[in-house]
Scaffold this active site. Sequence first.
Site, short mmCIF file in Angstrom:
data_model
loop_
_atom_site.label_atom_id
_atom_site.label_comp_id
_atom_site.label_asym_id
_atom_site.label_seq_id
_atom_site.Cartn_x
_atom_site.Cartn_y
_atom_site.Cartn_z
N SER A 12 0.78 -1.27 0.06
CA SER A 12 0.09 0.10 0.00
C SER A 12 0.81 1.19 0.15
O SER A 12 0.82 2.05 -0.94
CB SER A 12 -0.98 0.22 1.12
N ARG A 133 -4.94 -2.08 -0.62
CA ARG A 133 -4.82 -2.78 -1.85
C ARG A 133 -5.96 -3.02 -2.23
O ARG A 133 -6.65 -3.85 -1.61
CB ARG A 133 -3.80 -3.90 -1.73
N LYS A 184 2.71 7.85 18.37
CA LYS A 184 1.90 6.85 17.85
C LYS A 184 1.71 5.61 18.14
O LYS A 184 0.57 5.08 18.39
CB LYS A 184 2.41 6.95 16.29
N SER A 252 -6.14 -0.39 12.26
CA SER A 252 -5.51 -1.05 11.35
C SER A 252 -5.32 -2.59 11.91
O SER A 252 -5.24 -3.63 10.84
CB SER A 252 -4.12 -0.42 11.26
P1 NAD Z 1 1.59 -3.89 2.67
O1 NAD Z 1 1.73 -5.30 3.67
O2 NAD Z 1 0.64 -3.46 1.80
O3 NAD Z 1 2.98 -3.71 2.01
C1 NAD Z 1 4.27 -4.36 2.28
C2 NAD Z 1 5.04 -5.07 0.94
O4 NAD Z 1 6.14 -5.27 1.28
C3 NAD Z 1 4.20 -6.17 0.34
O5 NAD Z 1 3.79 -6.00 -0.75
C4 NAD Z 1 5.17 -7.48 0.55
O6 NAD Z 1 5.13 -8.34 -0.46
C5 NAD Z 1 6.48 -6.68 0.36
N1 NAD Z 1 7.61 -7.27 1.02
C6 NAD Z 1 7.72 -7.86 2.20
N2 NAD Z 1 8.80 -8.54 2.22
C7 NAD Z 1 9.57 -8.12 1.18
C8 NAD Z 1 11.09 -8.23 0.57
N3 NAD Z 1 11.87 -9.03 1.31
N4 NAD Z 1 11.16 -7.89 -0.50
C9 NAD Z 1 10.22 -7.35 -1.23
N5 NAD Z 1 9.01 -7.02 -0.86
C10 NAD Z 1 8.80 -7.42 0.27
O7 NAD Z 1 2.06 -2.88 4.01
P2 NAD Z 1 1.53 -1.48 3.90
O8 NAD Z 1 0.27 -1.31 4.64
O9 NAD Z 1 1.96 -0.55 3.01
O10 NAD Z 1 2.48 -1.14 5.36
C11 NAD Z 1 3.87 -0.66 5.43
C12 NAD Z 1 4.26 -0.26 6.52
O11 NAD Z 1 3.64 1.26 6.58
C13 NAD Z 1 3.51 -0.98 7.91
O12 NAD Z 1 4.63 -0.65 9.14
C14 NAD Z 1 2.27 -0.22 8.46
O13 NAD Z 1 1.93 -0.24 9.62
C15 NAD Z 1 2.65 1.26 7.83
N6 NAD Z 1 1.45 2.39 7.62
C16 NAD Z 1 0.68 1.94 6.64
C17 NAD Z 1 -0.26 2.58 6.25
C18 NAD Z 1 -1.31 2.22 5.28
O14 NAD Z 1 -2.15 3.02 5.22
N7 NAD Z 1 -1.34 1.22 4.56
C19 NAD Z 1 -0.35 4.04 7.07
C20 NAD Z 1 0.74 4.22 7.84
C21 NAD Z 1 1.53 3.37 8.19
O1 KPL Z 2 -3.39 4.73 13.52
C1 KPL Z 2 -4.41 4.04 13.90
C2 KPL Z 2 -4.67 2.80 13.48
O2 KPL Z 2 -5.63 2.32 13.23
O3 KPL Z 2 -3.52 2.07 12.95
C3 KPL Z 2 -5.40 4.78 14.61
C4 KPL Z 2 -6.56 5.47 13.79
C5 KPL Z 2 -4.82 6.09 15.39
C6 KPL Z 2 -6.02 4.04 15.69
O4 KPL Z 2 -5.01 3.79 16.82
#
Ligand code: NAD
Ligand code: KPL
Length: 305
Positions: A12, A133, A184, A252
Amino acid sequence: MSTTWHVLGAGSLGTLWATRLARASLPVRLIVRDAERLLSYQAAGGLTLVEQGEANTYDVPGETPDADEPIRRLLVACKAYDAENAVAGVAHRLAPDAELILLQNGLGSQEAVANRVPQARCICASSTEGAFRDGDWRVVFAGHGYTWLGDAGHPVPPFWLDDLEAANIPHEWSADILTRLWRKLALNCAINPLTVLHDCRNGGLQQHHCEVATLCSELAELLERCGQPAAADNLQPEVERVIHATAANYSSMYQDVANQRRTEISYLLGHACKVAERHRLNLPHLKQLQQRLIAHLQRLGLPSD
Ligand code: NAD
Ligand code: KPL
């Protein structure tokens, strides 16, 4: 000539960043896991970003971790539990002046990555942007937000923040990124596990006010003890504000569990409990919350680490 952004992790956030950088005509390359994933990516014809119902595909070149080109700027967009291994897979390609941008939520993975590649500069990020996704190589931009970036050991901002400006990625350089990450983490610890255990949206926690308040008080004690008093400041009112503001949303962690995906528990509640133990701090409710969540995940057959 601009430095190429190598994006590790086509999920994502990785896709959200890669497509916006590509749209601004900045050089981007996507690193996927292996040759099989590369074939699948090439067959899809690029990365698709869906924004306000409109889908646009960007032909970002893909490669596997064993490609030849040296990496000078690496955006690590994997989950916290995958970050260290994923970076280890490309460590041999990092240039001597390489910079890594770590997008992982929680704490613990950043240190693990930094220890793995001590020669590189690691910049941590904390993001309130939201994306998910809705298909392979396709991401929906679900929530506009902000990304704070910072380097706890080196306060000078990198010049490439201009690229983020050009790509319209809302951001700010933060001199106190660790405080932001801890704040956070505390919010996530006070809200996310309870939404899983009570099987509710964030707003459902308004019925569990006392439980939330007790957790906030223990989390604030932990933050004070580990040298993060600013992250402890007014924690409970902020948690209540977030519960109210996001009442209709599922957290999440709730979404991970509902979709039978591994959670990032070890980098949120697990990290908080580990640091409390290191400081010999007794936080019984936080510990009990961790035990209840682990038992719940195990009952569902999901990883509990
Ligand atoms: P996701 O699962 O959508 O994407 C992670 C990607 O990394 C996957 O496509 C996976 O196949 C790939 N991956 C894992 N190991 C790999 C490797 N060895 N080589 C190549 N690719 C590899 O995760 P996300 O939602 O994008 O989250 C990523 C981080 O961002 C997390 O820590 C999440 O908490 C943080 N985050 C996400 C959001 C959100 O809205 N999605 C918002 C804030 C923070
Ligand atoms: O960041 C969040 C999550 O869902 O991961 C909020 C909305 C702040 C809740 O902890």
